[in-house]
Design an enzyme around this catalytic site. Structure first.
Site, PDB file in Angstrom:
ATOM      1  N   HIS A  12       0.823  -1.205   0.000  1.00 13.29           N
ATOM      2  CA  HIS A  12       0.000   0.000   0.000  1.00 13.29           C
ATOM      3  C   HIS A  12       0.860   1.259   0.000  1.00 13.29           C
ATOM      4  CE1 HIS A  12      -2.957  -2.939   1.214  1.00 13.29           C
ATOM      5  NE2 HIS A  12      -3.888  -2.042   0.962  1.00 13.29           N
ATOM      6  N   SER A  13       2.099   1.115   0.354  1.00 16.17           N
ATOM      7  CA  SER A  13       2.993   2.259   0.487  1.00 16.17           C
ATOM      8  C   SER A  13       4.187   2.121  -0.454  1.00 16.17           C
ATOM      9  CB  SER A  13       3.497   2.332   1.935  1.00 16.17           C
ATOM     10  OG  SER A  13       4.631   3.152   2.035  1.00 16.17           O
TER      11      SER A  13
END
Length: 130
Positions: A12-13
């Site tokens: 997600h990052s």
């Protein structure tokens, strides 16, 4: 020598994926093709179908590709990409993100085949920290 197995880190990052890639490269996997798909197309937290697809293509150097998602929708996004673009030499693994990436990269650096690299990542789930 066989073509190397590539590794795709889906997070997600973007920073998490890039940081893990740096860690893995620093511990001896400099010759393993590692691609990241972190965050959304516009740099927010999330996952991107297009970034995952591009990362799979970038990591593919002929030996197959192991895809490691971190959690939640990154798993769903990676699975959607692989369902839409099925290939027997691209596999998603259910493994802890950091430990699985390290195990996969070290194993790939030894010249192991796709199954062995995928198994190493999945077996990282059973390594106790304490």
């Amino acid at each position: 020598m066989n073509a190397p197995v590539g590794i795709v880190l889906v997070s997600h990052s973007a920073e998490l994926a890039s940081g893990l890639r740096l860690l893995v490269e620093q511990i001896g996997a400099q010759d393993v093709p590692i691609a990241t798909a972190g965050g959304t197309d516009d740099g927010r937290v999330g996952t991107s179908y297009d970034l995952v697809l591009a990362a799979v293509r970038d990591a593919d150097h002929g030996g197959g590709v192991v895809v490691l998602p971190d959690l939640g929708s990154s798993v769903l996004t990676a699975r959607a990409v692989l369902a839409d673009h099925p290939r027997p030499d691209v596999v998603i693994v259910d493994a802890p993100f950091v430990e699985g990436a390290v195990a996969a990269a070290v194993t790939a650096a030894s010249g192991a085949d796709l199954k062995t690299v995928a198994d190493a990542a999945q077996e990282a789930r059973h390594v106790h920290k304490l």
